[in-house]
Scaffold this active site. Structure first.
Site, PDB file in Angstrom:
ATOM      1  N   LYS A 210       1.017  -1.416  -0.202  1.00  0.00           N
ATOM      2  CA  LYS A 210      -0.006   0.019   0.095  1.00  0.00           C
ATOM      3  C   LYS A 210       0.843   1.191   0.065  1.00  0.00           C
ATOM      4  O   LYS A 210       0.605   2.155  -0.679  1.00  0.00           O
ATOM      5  CB  LYS A 210      -0.990  -0.013   0.958  1.00  0.00           C
ATOM      6  N   GLU A 216      10.431  -5.029   3.846  1.00  0.00           N
ATOM      7  CA  GLU A 216      10.801  -6.485   3.513  1.00  0.00           C
ATOM      8  C   GLU A 216      10.227  -6.581   1.955  1.00  0.00           C
ATOM      9  O   GLU A 216      10.807  -6.996   1.094  1.00  0.00           O
ATOM     10  CB  GLU A 216       9.692  -7.533   3.947  1.00  0.00           C
ATOM     11  N   GLY A 271      -5.106  -4.833   4.856  1.00  0.00           N
ATOM     12  CA  GLY A 271      -4.472  -5.747   4.176  1.00  0.00           C
ATOM     13  C   GLY A 271      -4.954  -7.129   4.341  1.00  0.00           C
ATOM     14  O   GLY A 271      -4.655  -7.772   3.414  1.00  0.00           O
ATOM     15  N   ARG A 272      -5.442  -7.426   5.329  1.00  0.00           N
ATOM     16  CA  ARG A 272      -5.974  -8.948   5.791  1.00  0.00           C
ATOM     17  C   ARG A 272      -7.147  -9.207   5.144  1.00  0.00           C
ATOM     18  O   ARG A 272      -7.750 -10.453   4.913  1.00  0.00           O
ATOM     19  CB  ARG A 272      -5.895  -9.388   7.174  1.00  0.00           C
ATOM     20  N   GLU A 357      -4.891 -10.728  14.039  1.00  0.00           N
ATOM     21  CA  GLU A 357      -4.267  -9.258  13.982  1.00  0.00           C
ATOM     22  C   GLU A 357      -5.693  -8.571  14.020  1.00  0.00           C
ATOM     23  O   GLU A 357      -5.618  -7.332  14.348  1.00  0.00           O
ATOM     24  CB  GLU A 357      -3.853  -9.262  12.207  1.00  0.00           C
ATOM     25  N   HIS A 388      -1.748 -37.741  13.671  1.00  0.00           N
ATOM     26  CA  HIS A 388      -0.584 -38.458  13.957  1.00  0.00           C
ATOM     27  C   HIS A 388       0.390 -37.478  14.801  1.00  0.00           C
ATOM     28  O   HIS A 388       1.533 -37.742  15.033  1.00  0.00           O
ATOM     29  CB  HIS A 388      -0.114 -39.052  12.906  1.00  0.00           C
ATOM     30  N   LYS A 516       8.108  -2.408  13.944  1.00  0.00           N
ATOM     31  CA  LYS A 516       8.524  -1.780  12.559  1.00  0.00           C
ATOM     32  C   LYS A 516       9.373  -0.564  13.039  1.00  0.00           C
ATOM     33  O   LYS A 516      10.502  -0.171  12.416  1.00  0.00           O
ATOM     34  CB  LYS A 516       7.457  -1.514  11.709  1.00  0.00           C
TER      35      LYS A 516
END
Length: 549
Positions: A210, A216, A271-272, A357, A388, A516
């Protein structure tokens, strides 16, 4: 000092649920099923291609009404309309939360600051459609004229988890000749491994940020840019290989991305919740724009159900309130997402971000600390592998973790008797969690095996499984684009409902921002020299190790 109780925990509806939980505390689900032969039909719902069986929960006939009453007193219907209408429900950032507008029909009128945003959403879909057609049709090529065969999406968080989940979940619908890859981690291994698989002349990079400044994403994009230049591309060639999805068009153009290859992002989409937007370009390029629109159709069908169905018959509301029931009245700290479909193996990670979040908050919408539990830890994995491994804790551990089992009736890959075996395993797990195994049953089994009385006494306690562990089962015919759209929208609305009940702002994420903020000065000091007096001893000591001091 006496803690002032919140308005939520002082409501009559909250107290009624407290008393109800006390009544059910000693009631085993075995008894509930024995006493009500119609329990499955009573506690099942169908919506948007999904069927929910919630009969294996610690509830009786009165529980749904009590939970719905709590939702009403928290003004859920009003909050729901506020979200769909574009009200400023993200109160800390002064924004609407209008991911639902991304799957609206063209004739809808949804306004932000007095402007109908639906035409802009539709224009972006048309821009995506034209771009996808250019790539698939060979009109857009690499700097040497090669068809673009590999799509590399560079993003993190919601720009990564949602698209990756959807392209993996719908792999049977992938277009031949297009391969999708994702780079998110700043660990150099991530981008190195991806670049080793692709050719510079046939690779398209999607920069998904955005701000066009996410550390990153920007650092990985710079490295990809240099990789192309090192392979012989010129600065002018970069425009053939880079596309951006961003709200910062100027930064994208400065990077070398052509204006027509910049797709918009909006402040009113977190974002999510963004895979329905141009952030979904990896999905559209991999599956085709027709299948991307089918995903939107499925989500829209769930939106309609969520907005119109009565609370007690509303699938997102029922699932959300069951979550509230366990978190606040049974002290559950976790919730498991167990997908019995190999293609859905990335779904738990996407839902983990979506839920944690959104509702991992300690203060309410007014900034006051809450005196009740909020969002649980979301975790999970693909079945039957977990049987398992961590299912042991679900069955005999001391932690209460409600679970959602998700499985199709029909497999995309009907090999031998595999899917029947998988389905049997899924049902066996939900049944075992519900009914467990009593000590008398354990003793009977051991005795039938011919063990001595002493051996029976020794082993019986280890074989006892309490049962009474809650689960939901979500079933659908096959994992189609429409079903995946509905499934993800279901969990989005489930998360929203819980945020309303807990009086949280489910659309900000200030806890993410602190790391951040601290990361930038630490990185600067790693290069320039550490100012030890400004740091705690642990951080300073670890930085010394990194610098080899």
């Amino acid at each position: 000092m006496v803690q002032v109780r919140s308005p939520l925990t002082r409501t009559p509806e909250w107290h009624a649920l407290r008393e109800h939980q006390a009544r059910l505390d000693k009631v085993h689900m075995r008894t509930l099923f024995r006493d009500d032969p119609e329990r499955f039909h009573r506690f099942s719902l169908t919506a948007a291609g999904l069927q929910l069986d919630y009969s294996k929960n610690r509830i009786d006939r009165s529980t749904p009404d009590l939970l719905a009453a709590l939702a009403k007193t928290c003004r859920l219907p009003e909050a729901r309309e506020a979200m769909f209408n574009g009200d400023t429900i993200n109160n800390t950032e002064h924004r609407p939360a209008l991911h639902t507008a991304l799957r609206a029909t063209p004739d809808q009128d949804i306004r932000v600051d007095g402007i109908n945003i639906v035409p802009e959403v539709q224009a972006t879909l048309e821009q995506m459609e034209a771009f996808v057609a250019q790539v698939h049709g060979g009109e857009r090529t690499g700097y040497r004229g090669d068809p673009l065969t590999d799509v590399v999406s560079i993003g993190i968080g919601g720009s990564y988890l949602g698209p990756r989940m959807m392209t993996e979940a719908l792999k049977p619908y992938s277009r031949e000749g297009i391969h999708c890859h994702y780079i998110a981690n700043i660990d150099g291994t991530d981008i190195s491994e991806v670049l080793a698989k692709v050719r510079p002349e046939s690779t398209l990079f999607l920069v998904q940020s955005k701000s066009f400044g996410t550390q990153e994403t920007l650092e990985n994009s710079k490295l990809a840019r240099q990789w192309l230049l090192d392979a012989g591309a010129t600065e002018a060639d970069l425009a053939r290989h880079f596309v951006a999805v961003t709200a910062n068009a100027d930064a994208a153009r400065h990077f070398g991305i052509a204006p027509e290859a910049v797709f918009p992002m909006w402040d009113w989409v977190g974002g999510r919740y963004s895979l329905w937007s141009a952030i979904g370009l990896p999905i559209a390029l991999t599956l085709g724009m027709d299948n991307f629109r089918r995903i939107l159709d499925g989500a829209r069908a769930m939106d309609t159900h969520f907005r119109e169905a009565p609370l007690q018959e509303n699938m997102p509301v029922v699932m959300a309130m069951l979550g509230v029931w366990y978190v606040n009245f049974w002290d559950a700290d976790t919730h498991a997402i167990l997908t019995y479909d190999e293609y859905l193996k990335e779904l738990p990670a996407h839902l983990q971000q979506l839920d944690m979040e959104s509702n991992g908050k300690r203060v309410d919408r007014t900034g006051e600390p809450v005196d009740y539990r909020t969002g649980p830890v979301i975790w999970g994995g693909v079945g039957a592998n977990g049987q398992h491994a961590y299912h042991q804790l679900l069955h005999q551990g001391t932690v209460l973790s409600p679970a959602d089992f998700i499985i199709p009736l029909t497999s995309h890959n009907p090999v031998a008797n595999h899917h029947a075996t998988l389905f049997a395993n899924c049902l066996a797990q939900t049944q075992a969690l519900m009914q467990g195994k009593t000590e008398a049953e354990a003793r009977s089994e051991l005795t039938a095996q011919g063990l001595s009385a002493d051996e029976v006494d020794r082993l019986a306690p280890h074989k006892v499984i309490p049962g009474n562990k809650p689960s939901n089962t979500l079933v659908f015919e096959k994992a189609t684009p429409e079903v995946l759209g509905a499934l993800v929208a279901l969990y989005e609305h489930r998360t929203f409902v819980q945020g309303v009940v807990w009086n949280l702002n489910s659309f900000d994420q200030w806890g993410v921002e602190l790391g951040k903020q601290l990361g930038k000065p630490i990185l600067q000091q790693l290069g320039e020299g550490i100012r030890y007096e400004e740091l705690d001893s642990s951080t300073a000591g670890l930085m010394r190790l990194f610098r080899g001091e």
